[in-house]
Scaffold this active site. Structure first.
Site, PDB file in Angstrom:
ATOM      1  N   GLU A 175       0.788  -1.235   0.000  1.00  0.00           N
ATOM      2  CA  GLU A 175       0.000   0.000   0.000  1.00  0.00           C
ATOM      3  C   GLU A 175       0.822   1.289   0.000  1.00  0.00           C
ATOM      4  O   GLU A 175       0.750   2.072   0.961  1.00  0.00           O
ATOM      5  CB  GLU A 175      -0.967   0.012   1.193  1.00  0.00           C
ATOM      6  CG  GLU A 175      -1.970  -1.110   1.181  1.00  0.00           C
ATOM      7  CD  GLU A 175      -3.087  -0.936   2.212  1.00  0.00           C
ATOM      8  OE1 GLU A 175      -3.076   0.071   2.949  1.00  0.00           O
ATOM      9  OE2 GLU A 175      -3.972  -1.799   2.278  1.00  0.00           O
ATOM     10  N   GLU A 378      -5.377  -8.625   0.657  1.00  0.00           N
ATOM     11  CA  GLU A 378      -6.023  -8.333   1.944  1.00  0.00           C
ATOM     12  C   GLU A 378      -7.500  -8.039   1.728  1.00  0.00           C
ATOM     13  O   GLU A 378      -7.867  -7.345   0.781  1.00  0.00           O
ATOM     14  CB  GLU A 378      -5.439  -7.090   2.637  1.00  0.00           C
ATOM     15  CG  GLU A 378      -4.112  -7.290   3.276  1.00  0.00           C
ATOM     16  CD  GLU A 378      -3.574  -6.002   3.921  1.00  0.00           C
ATOM     17  OE1 GLU A 378      -4.379  -5.189   4.423  1.00  0.00           O
ATOM     18  OE2 GLU A 378      -2.345  -5.830   3.895  1.00  0.00           O
TER      19      GLU A 378
END
Ligand code: BGC
Length: 469
Positions: A175, A378
């Protein structure tokens, strides 16, 4: 959703053959042992020690004590029956200064973990950077400094040499959007910088670090596949007016496209004329950087939690989606609007699996010709899990969340090759600036005693996975 979908046998029957199911964690959120066996300090060690940074005032110096309890945690994963485990390698444990010598004791920890995983028949997916940067590099500017990118590639080479024979998949960076926005833009994550749009350079340097790390891993001959993970979120304007649509575009750029486009298409997207000043740093980057950033990948990792709705007008308060206040938000000409039509998670995030489908279709439209296979690295939700008097934890809301979202990954997007889904997360952990306040785990952790107790969601997924055979 109807019951047959959530019924483990019916659900397992829907899952395409070979679809990979895993659980995902990050070193700093679970390991603890921050001062053990030669680990150096990280940006998060510094950040969590600053008064007022963490909502409940806690710190991650013990976290879930995974550093010592990893055999128990791997045994839980074996019981669950997952194919794969995504975890992160703590850079300050392996190379405490962020440059120079490696720490043998840190490497030995991951050797033990990998041995345990392989003995349990679980394929390891390792992330090289899940936010814990060695503090000495932060002193030189961290990701705002270009030189951090080659330092990261050196670390990748060290990790590749040490573990390259056993890791099935490598994720370079987790991320970059969150690191840029929360860590360097709004200051609610480490290192706590409040650079607003000037933070975008930290994003570019992470991507450069990613590209150089891919080259480094390939040059030391790792046997596993290599990819990157970003968090994607479909963005829509709250109203039909021009300003809301423009700001939604800007938000989509800073959240999704300025990461995925360079990596997958080798170029930055077109920036709206009205925001040219904000994006200037990215229009001036070297063309050679983009060649490095767009190295061919074996897979692309995508994290999905929620959609975002953008409205024109300054925010009425400084609250971020993570419940932490960020000074500087009040200067923005737009704000994030509510999703009253959806139920929400513990964090207050809208539960909107159909938007996960929207996101997959948008992704397919923009990138399907160039994108490698996709893994959802995720997905999950925090809820206020309650331990019943008999010690059980009924988190049916999490079962619903996972079933609805995983099903969307199998069936939601035509034209995109989704190969797997990793649940965030194996066990309750230290949720960054929220401390221990948000529980995302399939396994409940009593943070006072470190007792692990599988929740209903664990038992559901276990049944699904065993029904697959
Ligand atoms: C991060 C995790 C985090 C999760 C829930 C993701 O953005 O990669 O580390 O715990 O979201 O907030």
């Amino acid at each position: 959703m109807s019951d047959w979908l959530h019924d483990p046998d019916g659900f397992a029957a829907m899952m395409p053959e070979g679809f990979e199911v895993g659980v995902s964690t990050a070193a700093f959120q679970i390991e603890g042992a921050v001062r053990e066996d030669g680990r150096g300090p990280s940006t998060w060690d510094t950040f969590m020690a600053e008064p007022g940074r963490i909502l409940d005032g806690s710190d991650a110096s013990v976290a879930t004590d995974h550093y010592h309890r990893y055999p128990e945690d791997v045994a839980l994963m074996r019981e669950l029956g997952v194919d794969s485990y995504r975890f992160s390698l703590a850079w300050p444990r392996i190379q405490p200064e962020g440059s120079g010598p490696r720490n043998k004791a840190g490497i030995a920890f991951y050797d033990r973990l990998l041995d345990e995983l392989l003995a349990a028949g679980i394929r390891p997916m390792a992330t090289l950077f899940h936010w814990d940067m060695p503090e000495p590099l932060q002193h030189k500017g961290g990701w705002m400094t270009r030189d951090t990118a080659p330092r990261f590639a050196d670390f990748a080479a060290i990790a590749g040499e040490a573990f390259g024979d056993r890791i099935d998949k490598w994720v370079t960076i987790n991320e970059p959007a969150t690191v840029t926005l929360y860590g360097y833009g709004l200051g609610i994550h480490a290192p706590g910088a409040t650079l607003m749009f000037d933070a975008l350079l930290a994003g570019h340097h992470q991507l450069l670090g990613h590209g150089l790390a891919v080259q480094a891993l390939r040059s030391v001959g790792v046997s596993g596949g290599i990819g990157i993970t970003n968090v994607h979120s479909p963005v829509e304007p709250a109203t039909n007016n021009f300003a809301a649509k423009q700001y939604a575009k800007v938000f989509d750029l800073v959240h999704n496209r300025i990461y995925a486009d360079p990596v997958l298409l080798g170029q930055y997207p077109k920036f709206p004329f009205l925001a040219r000043k904000e994006f200037r740093a990215l229009t001036e980057v070297n063309a050679d950087d983009l060649k490095i950033i767009s190295q061919p990948l074996d897979f692309y990792g995508l994290n999905y939690y929620m959609p975002h709705r953008v409205a024109a007008g300054t925010p009425t308060d400084n609250a971020t989606p993570d419940g932490v206040s960020a000074n500087g938000m009040e200067d923005l000409p737009f704000h994030l609007a509510e999703w009253p039509e959806f139920e929400s998670t513990g964090f207050g995030w809208p539960i909107a699996p159909e938007y996960f489908g929207v996101m997959l279709r948008e992704f397919a439209e923009l990138y399907s010709e160039k994108a490698p296979p996709l893994y959802i690295t995720e997905g999950g939700a925090s809820f206020n899990d309650v331990v019943a008097p008999d010690g059980t934890i009924d988190d049916s809301d999490r079962v619903n969340y996972l079933a609805d979202h995983m099903a969307e990954a199998f069936t939601g997007a035509s034209g995109i090759d989704v190969r797997g889904y990793y649940v965030w997360t194996l066990m309750d952990n230290w949720e960054w600036a929220s401390g221990f306040g948000e529980r995302f785990g399939l396994v409940h952790v009593d943070f006072a005693t470190q007792k692990r107790t599988p929740k209903t969601s664990f038992r559901w997924l276990q049944k699904v996975l065993s029904a697959r055979a």
